[in-house]
Structures are given as C-alpha cells and as structure tokens.
Write a protein that holds these residues in place. Structure first.
Motif, PDB file in Angstrom:
ATOM      1  N   HIS A  71       0.904  -1.273  -0.167  1.00 21.34           N
ATOM      2  CA  HIS A  71      -0.053  -0.190   0.119  1.00 21.34           C
ATOM      3  C   HIS A  71       0.908   1.427   0.111  1.00 21.34           C
ATOM      4  N   LEU A  72       2.317   1.086  -0.102  1.00 22.40           N
ATOM      5  CA  LEU A  72       3.014   2.346  -0.103  1.00 22.40           C
ATOM      6  C   LEU A  72       3.041   3.052  -1.448  1.00 22.40           C
ATOM      7  N   LYS A  73       2.730   4.319  -1.148  1.00 26.07           N
ATOM      8  CA  LYS A  73       2.725   5.133  -2.495  1.00 26.07           C
ATOM      9  C   LYS A  73       4.238   5.228  -2.855  1.00 26.07           C
ATOM     10  N   GLY A  74       4.341   5.253  -4.131  1.00 28.34           N
ATOM     11  CA  GLY A  74       5.847   5.094  -4.902  1.00 28.34           C
ATOM     12  C   GLY A  74       6.489   3.910  -4.737  1.00 28.34           C
ATOM     13  N   ARG A  75       5.900   3.008  -4.267  1.00 30.46           N
ATOM     14  CA  ARG A  75       6.722   1.619  -3.976  1.00 30.46           C
ATOM     15  C   ARG A  75       7.377   1.259  -5.255  1.00 30.46           C
ATOM     16  N   ASN A  76       6.715   1.365  -6.320  1.00 27.40           N
ATOM     17  CA  ASN A  76       7.339   0.679  -7.329  1.00 27.40           C
ATOM     18  C   ASN A  76       8.339   1.528  -7.933  1.00 27.40           C
ATOM     19  N   ALA A  77       8.552   2.937  -7.741  1.00 22.93           N
ATOM     20  CA  ALA A  77       9.651   3.811  -8.098  1.00 22.93           C
ATOM     21  C   ALA A  77      10.757   3.633  -7.258  1.00 22.93           C
ATOM     22  N   LEU A  78      10.485   3.302  -5.840  1.00 25.25           N
ATOM     23  CA  LEU A  78      11.508   2.690  -5.102  1.00 25.25           C
ATOM     24  C   LEU A  78      12.425   1.454  -5.409  1.00 25.25           C
ATOM     25  N   VAL A  79      11.453   0.601  -5.595  1.00 18.76           N
ATOM     26  CA  VAL A  79      12.099  -0.729  -6.107  1.00 18.76           C
ATOM     27  C   VAL A  79      12.779  -0.677  -7.445  1.00 18.76           C
ATOM     28  N   GLY A  80      12.404   0.341  -8.394  1.00 20.89           N
ATOM     29  CA  GLY A  80      13.111   0.369  -9.607  1.00 20.89           C
ATOM     30  C   GLY A  80      14.340   1.299  -9.322  1.00 20.89           C
ATOM     31  N   ILE A  81      14.449   2.253  -8.414  1.00 25.19           N
ATOM     32  CA  ILE A  81      15.485   2.819  -8.239  1.00 25.19           C
ATOM     33  C   ILE A  81      16.638   1.917  -7.924  1.00 25.19           C
ATOM     34  N   ALA A  82      16.271   1.044  -6.726  1.00 20.49           N
ATOM     35  CA  ALA A  82      17.233  -0.199  -6.185  1.00 20.49           C
ATOM     36  C   ALA A  82      17.546  -0.902  -7.235  1.00 20.49           C
ATOM     37  N   VAL A  83      16.774  -1.355  -8.268  1.00 17.06           N
ATOM     38  CA  VAL A  83      16.998  -2.336  -9.185  1.00 17.06           C
ATOM     39  C   VAL A  83      18.081  -1.627 -10.283  1.00 17.06           C
ATOM     40  N   PHE A  84      17.672  -0.379 -10.502  1.00 15.16           N
ATOM     41  CA  PHE A  84      18.722   0.162 -11.366  1.00 15.16           C
ATOM     42  C   PHE A  84      20.054   0.165 -11.023  1.00 15.16           C
ATOM     43  N   THR A  85      20.375   0.354  -9.746  1.00 15.84           N
ATOM     44  CA  THR A  85      21.809   0.520  -9.400  1.00 15.84           C
ATOM     45  C   THR A  85      22.456  -0.766  -9.447  1.00 15.84           C
ATOM     46  N   MET A  86      21.695  -1.723  -9.576  1.00 18.30           N
ATOM     47  CA  MET A  86      22.401  -3.096  -9.901  1.00 18.30           C
ATOM     48  C   MET A  86      22.915  -3.211 -11.178  1.00 18.30           C
ATOM     49  N   PHE A  87      22.501  -2.568 -12.248  1.00 21.84           N
ATOM     50  CA  PHE A  87      22.848  -2.488 -13.331  1.00 21.84           C
ATOM     51  C   PHE A  87      23.685  -1.184 -13.955  1.00 21.84           C
ATOM     52  N   PHE A  88      23.619  -0.205 -13.200  1.00 22.18           N
ATOM     53  CA  PHE A  88      24.273   0.799 -13.760  1.00 22.18           C
ATOM     54  C   PHE A  88      24.949   1.675 -12.586  1.00 22.18           C
ATOM     55  N   SER A  89      26.118   2.213 -12.586  1.00 24.12           N
ATOM     56  CA  SER A  89      26.481   3.186 -11.715  1.00 24.12           C
ATOM     57  C   SER A  89      26.890   4.282 -12.070  1.00 24.12           C
ATOM     58  N   GLY A  90      27.515   5.200 -11.101  1.00 18.57           N
ATOM     59  CA  GLY A  90      28.132   6.637 -11.647  1.00 18.57           C
ATOM     60  C   GLY A  90      29.461   6.349 -12.241  1.00 18.57           C
ATOM     61  N   GLY A  91      30.121   5.359 -12.059  1.00 16.68           N
ATOM     62  CA  GLY A  91      31.627   5.261 -12.582  1.00 16.68           C
ATOM     63  C   GLY A  91      32.516   5.490 -11.450  1.00 16.68           C
ATOM     64  N   LEU A  92      33.842   5.314 -11.541  1.00 20.58           N
ATOM     65  CA  LEU A  92      34.811   5.312 -10.645  1.00 20.58           C
ATOM     66  C   LEU A  92      35.276   6.582 -10.530  1.00 20.58           C
ATOM     67  N   ILE A  93      35.131   7.409 -11.513  1.00 23.68           N
ATOM     68  CA  ILE A  93      35.742   8.828 -11.179  1.00 23.68           C
ATOM     69  C   ILE A  93      34.728   9.664 -10.559  1.00 23.68           C
ATOM     70  N   PRO A  94      33.425   9.712 -11.013  1.00 27.51           N
ATOM     71  CA  PRO A  94      32.518  10.510 -10.123  1.00 27.51           C
ATOM     72  C   PRO A  94      32.400   9.868  -8.804  1.00 27.51           C
ATOM     73  N   ASN A  95      32.374   8.798  -8.475  1.00 28.08           N
ATOM     74  CA  ASN A  95      32.323   8.218  -7.146  1.00 28.08           C
ATOM     75  C   ASN A  95      33.561   8.661  -6.358  1.00 28.08           C
ATOM     76  N   TYR A  96      34.572   8.847  -7.075  1.00 28.13           N
ATOM     77  CA  TYR A  96      35.814   9.310  -6.279  1.00 28.13           C
ATOM     78  C   TYR A  96      35.692  10.957  -5.952  1.00 28.13           C
ATOM     79  N   VAL A  97      35.288  11.587  -6.887  1.00 27.57           N
ATOM     80  CA  VAL A  97      35.007  13.013  -6.840  1.00 27.57           C
ATOM     81  C   VAL A  97      33.858  13.331  -5.769  1.00 27.57           C
TER      82      VAL A  97
END
Length: 307
Positions: A119-145
């Motif tokens: 019943h949580l509003k925006g639940r699918n969006a929160l799950v999607g954000i979490a799953v998105f990070t499994m396949f894509f990241s900001g990259g080594l240099i942006p993370n270091y910065v």
C-alpha cells in the motif's frame, strides 16, 4: 491345520515406500561424485596455501609442497605476527567489518520492510531505483569525486557508506517480509503496537535465520574488500589487512621487519610470506562461518520462496 497355526496372529508388514528407480540411483551417484569433486577443487588451493606457509623455502622452490608441509618452518608466522603494521591493519579490518555490517543490516532491513508494504505510495519507483543501481553506476571517477567532496576520504565512512546496501540482499529480505502473514501485523496493530514496534517485536524475531544469512554476506564482503580502501585511504595506519596482503602480492611489502630478517636469513621465501599472510587474513572468517552456516540455506530459501 494345527490349533497353534490357526490361532496365530497374521504377520503384518509396515507400508513400503516407493523404491528408488534405477535412473534416480544413477542420478544420486553422479550427483555425489560431482559434489565431491567440487569440494576437492574448492579445498585444494587453501590446503596448499596452508602447507606452503609451514614449509621450508627449498621445498617450495623445488615444487615439492602439495598438501603436506615439507621441512616444517614456522619462522614466517613469527615474522608476520611481529610486524606492528600487520596488527594495525588487522584491527582496522575488524572495526570496518563490524561497523559496516551493523549499518548495512539496519539500512537493508528498514528499506526492505518499507518496500514490502504494497500500500506504500511510490513503492514501484523505490524498487525501480534500487534495481537500477544493480546494472548502472556513476563510474569510478564520479564516485571518487563525490567521496572526496563529502569529506569522507581517509575515514571509515568512505568504506562503509558507499557499499551499505546490497541490492540482491535487499530484494531477498523484501521477498521474505512479503511472505509473512499480514494477519500477524494486523493483530499486533490491534494490540497497540506502532510500525516500529511491529518491526522490532514481531517481524525481526521471525527473521533470525534470514538476518544471520545477511550478516554473513555483508561481513564476508567487507572483510575481503580492498579496492575501496585502495582508492580512498592514503594513510597506512588506516589501511585494512587486505591492503597489506595486496602490497605483499604486488611486491611492495609494507612490513617493517621483513627487510631486516630477509638480510639476516636468506632462507625466507617471498611465497611463504604471502601464504602466511593469506592464512592469517582468512582465518577469522573460516572460524566464524561454521556458526552461521546452519542459517545459510534456510535464510536464503525463506527470502527466495513466496507462498
């Protein structure tokens, strides 16, 4: 027919279970052979490392050390364990692992419990954000910065926070929380418990096996991690023991006593030094694992099977 035979109680046999078919017996044999081979292949490198750590250099160079130590020699253990840098890095690893595992368990449990509420509003969006990070990241240099700009460099938080939530563990815990009967929480709410009380007094006690499994996953990951420390920690007294081991393997030994002892005793093998450090580094996890292993299968299956 005699009286004894006529009055004797008929013999009854218990129910017979289905007999194993020939194909099933063959499957079990093949399965046992394959699993035995996997165990042997898995154990062989570690047993070989232990044997090399206790062997004399001459036998190691001659290639005579396999599964049994040759020319027993424990001097390298004394060398490594007398190095203050090793114990400083070892202490750092213990602290990083304990703090990071605790924070990861708290954050993953809270996030998974929230995502399990349909019943949580925006639940699918929160799950999607979490799953998105499994396949894509900001990259080594942006993370270091990012880590540098936040002032986390050369602190424990540079190791802990970027890897605090593992998405696979999050989804496993979410699936388990969804499988719990809704009536339990409804009854607890009727009795006056709020959301936090339900989580702490109802959900978590039912999730001991799963949480123990997650603790094992996170602890092993943080104990073996070295790349984050390699990037974000410049001071040697902040390094984990995996960096110490990495420098040994790379040939840039940070040990204070290695050079002096190597000059005094030329029978000190570099391969033996590496083997001893590997054994001392992996030993704590090997000692802890048997106590958590019994929760492993049940914990993963609880979070993977729904219904």
């Amino acid at each position: 027919m005699t009286l004894d035979s006529a009055t004797a109680a008929p013999t009854t046999k218990g129910p017979r279970g289905p007999r194993d078919t020939r194909g099933y017996r063959i499957f079990r044999m093949v399965n046992a052979v394959i699993l035995t081979a996997v165990v042997v292949v898995t154990l062989y490198p570690f047993v070989n490392i232990v044997a090399r750590s206790l062997s004399d250099e001459a036998y190691i160079i001659a290639g005579k050390v396999n599964l049994v130590p040759r020319g027993f020699n424990a001097d390298t253990y004394k060398l490594v364990m007398s190095d203050s840098a090793f114990w400083t890095n070892y202490r750092n690893t213990v602290v990083y692992t304990l703090v990071a595992t605790l924070i990861s368990i708290v954050l993953t449990t809270c996030y998974a419990y929230v995502l399990s509420k349909k019943h949580l509003k925006g639940r699918n969006a929160l799950v999607g954000i979490a799953v998105f990070t499994m396949f894509f990241s900001g990259g080594l240099i942006p993370n270091y910065v990012l880590i540098t700009s936040l002032g986390l460099k050369n602190t424990i938080w540079a190791i802990v926070l970027p890897n605090a939530i593992n998405v696979f563990n999050l989804l496993v815990m979410k699936a388990f929380f969804e499988s719990l009967p809704v009536e339990l929480e409804e009854a607890a709410a009727v009795d006056g418990l709020n959301t936090y009380g339900i989580l702490l007094r109802i959900v978590l006690p039912l999730s001991k096996a799963l949480i123990a499994t997650m603790v094992l996953f996170y602890a092993v990951a943080f104990w073996n991690s070295w790349f984050s420390a390699f990037l974000y920690l410049d001071q040697q007294d902040l390094w984990p023991v995996t960096i110490y081991l990495r420098n040994l393997i790379a040939g840039a030994t940070g040990a204070e006593n290695v050079g002096a002892i190597a000059e005094a005793d030329e029978v000190q093998a570099e391969a033996t030094l590496k083997a001893v450090t590997i054994v001392l580094t992996t030993l704590p996890i090997l000692l802890v694992y048997p106590f958590v292993q019994r929760y492993f299968v049940s914990g993963v299956m609880l979070g993977a099977v729904k219904g």
